[in-house]
Write a protein that holds these residues in place. Structure first.
Motif, PDB file in Angstrom:
ATOM      1  N   TRP A  37      -0.830  -6.912   3.320  1.00 11.36           N
ATOM      2  CA  TRP A  37      -2.095  -6.893   2.548  1.00 11.36           C
ATOM      3  C   TRP A  37      -3.140  -7.763   3.791  1.00 11.36           C
ATOM      4  O   TRP A  37      -3.025  -8.691   4.230  1.00 11.36           O
ATOM      5  CB  TRP A  37      -2.076  -7.780   1.307  1.00 11.36           C
ATOM      6  N   ALA A  52      -8.730  -9.048  -0.597  1.00 11.56           N
ATOM      7  CA  ALA A  52      -7.521  -8.732  -0.277  1.00 11.56           C
ATOM      8  C   ALA A  52      -7.247  -7.115  -0.457  1.00 11.56           C
ATOM      9  O   ALA A  52      -7.723  -6.540  -1.399  1.00 11.56           O
ATOM     10  CB  ALA A  52      -6.476  -9.315  -1.006  1.00 11.56           C
ATOM     11  N   ASN A  53      -7.203  -6.297   0.776  1.00 13.81           N
ATOM     12  CA  ASN A  53      -6.938  -4.993   0.733  1.00 13.81           C
ATOM     13  C   ASN A  53      -5.606  -4.646   1.213  1.00 13.81           C
ATOM     14  O   ASN A  53      -4.934  -5.241   2.070  1.00 13.81           O
ATOM     15  CB  ASN A  53      -7.821  -4.223   1.821  1.00 13.81           C
ATOM     16  N   ALA A  54      -5.089  -3.393   0.500  1.00 12.14           N
ATOM     17  CA  ALA A  54      -3.814  -3.119   0.888  1.00 12.14           C
ATOM     18  C   ALA A  54      -3.617  -2.251   2.097  1.00 12.14           C
ATOM     19  O   ALA A  54      -4.532  -1.156   2.282  1.00 12.14           O
ATOM     20  CB  ALA A  54      -3.352  -2.381  -0.367  1.00 12.14           C
ATOM     21  N   ALA A  58       1.648  -2.030   2.576  1.00  8.44           N
ATOM     22  CA  ALA A  58       1.646  -3.179   1.602  1.00  8.44           C
ATOM     23  C   ALA A  58       2.846  -3.163   0.871  1.00  8.44           C
ATOM     24  O   ALA A  58       3.316  -2.151   0.194  1.00  8.44           O
ATOM     25  CB  ALA A  58       0.260  -2.878   0.919  1.00  8.44           C
ATOM     26  N   PHE A  82      -9.210  -8.779  -5.267  1.00  3.86           N
ATOM     27  CA  PHE A  82      -8.368  -7.778  -4.760  1.00  3.86           C
ATOM     28  C   PHE A  82      -9.396  -6.702  -4.782  1.00  3.86           C
ATOM     29  O   PHE A  82      -9.654  -6.263  -5.792  1.00  3.86           O
ATOM     30  CB  PHE A  82      -7.227  -7.727  -5.559  1.00  3.86           C
TER      31      PHE A  82
END
Length: 254
Positions: A37, A52-54, A58, A82
């Motif tokens: 992430w 928070a970015n996948a 991830a 998120f």
């Protein structure tokens, strides 16, 4: 909401390429990674750059993972956010975060359309240096305040070819930005002065940005828009954009 008949959900590989292009086009000022992430921060300016970015790899987040991410943002005095996508690598996380008291906000769409050589034959945009463009953007959008210094730092951190554009050239009433990354051209910060809306200015500017992108060799264009913004969605539909996928934010409640 089901996808419309004209919508085209992305396969995993294009999803990853488009996400990477969007991250590059709207850079955070700092970033680290945990369990695949990307933990992005930019002094709180926009959720996209402070969430928070996948990534493509991830991992499923355990409770300790989530707590570690929460501590990362809390340590910087930022809300814990998120950004989740559909499709995405971890669909179960949305329910996990809801159970932890996270609120679901700003459901949005990623739109896309192909670009070809014919798209590059039209007139290109009037571009300005970053500081002048940001001044024009602030004037037409009404977005002022200390966050704009962070905005300028983010713009200057963009590494790919850019077109910070205004229209009309002799007295800007509309501003927008195109950024090219590995064949993907993203449109950002499209704004029109309130007293100049519904006059075709945003469409004219977007057409110019798409001509520029195609002339630079872009094979697709994309943008991100709030699902509730019916006016913008109608404009982008007229420009040939369709839905690629959806995203939203989960924000930890106070």
């Amino acid at each position: 909401m089901p996808l419309a008949e004209t919508d085209a959900p992305l396969a995993a590989a294009p999803w990853a390429a488009l996400e990477a292009a969007a991250w590059a086009a709207w850079p955070a000022l700092a970033e680290c990674e945990h369990a695949g992430w990307r933990l992005r921060t930019a002094q709180g300016y926009t959720k996209r750059a402070n969430s928070a970015n996948a990534g493509p790899a991830a991992q499923a987040l355990t409770t300790p993972d989530i707590e570690r991410i929460e501590a990362h943002y809390a340590g910087q005095g930022l809300p814990v956010i998120f950004r989740l996508t559909d499709p995405g690598p971890q669909p179960a996380l949305d329910e996990q975060l809801q159970q932890r008291g996270y609120l679901r906000v700003d459901p949005s769409l990623v739109l896309w359309r192909p670009l070809g050589p014919a798209d590059g034959s039209g007139p290109g945009p009037t571009t300005l240096p970053w500081s002048d463009w940001l001044e024009a953007f602030q004037a037409v959008s009404g977005k002022l305040g200390p966050g704009q210094a962070t905005h300028l730092a983010m713009l200057r951190a963009i590494e790919g070819p850019c077109a910070p554009a205004v229209w009309p050239a002799d007295g800007p009433r509309c501003a927008g930005l195109a950024v090219l990354h590995q064949g993907w051209a993203g449109l950002f910060d499209v704004a029109t002065a309130p007293d100049a809306r519904r006059q075709g200015l945003a469409r004219a500017l977007c057409d110019q940005l798409l001509h520029w992108a195609a002339a630079q060799g872009a094979h697709h264009a994309y943008l991100q828009v709030l699902q509730a913004n019916a006016g913008a969605r109608a404009l982008y539909a007229r420009l040939g954009f369709v839905t690629a996928y959806r995203y939203w934010y989960r924000v930890k409640s106070a």
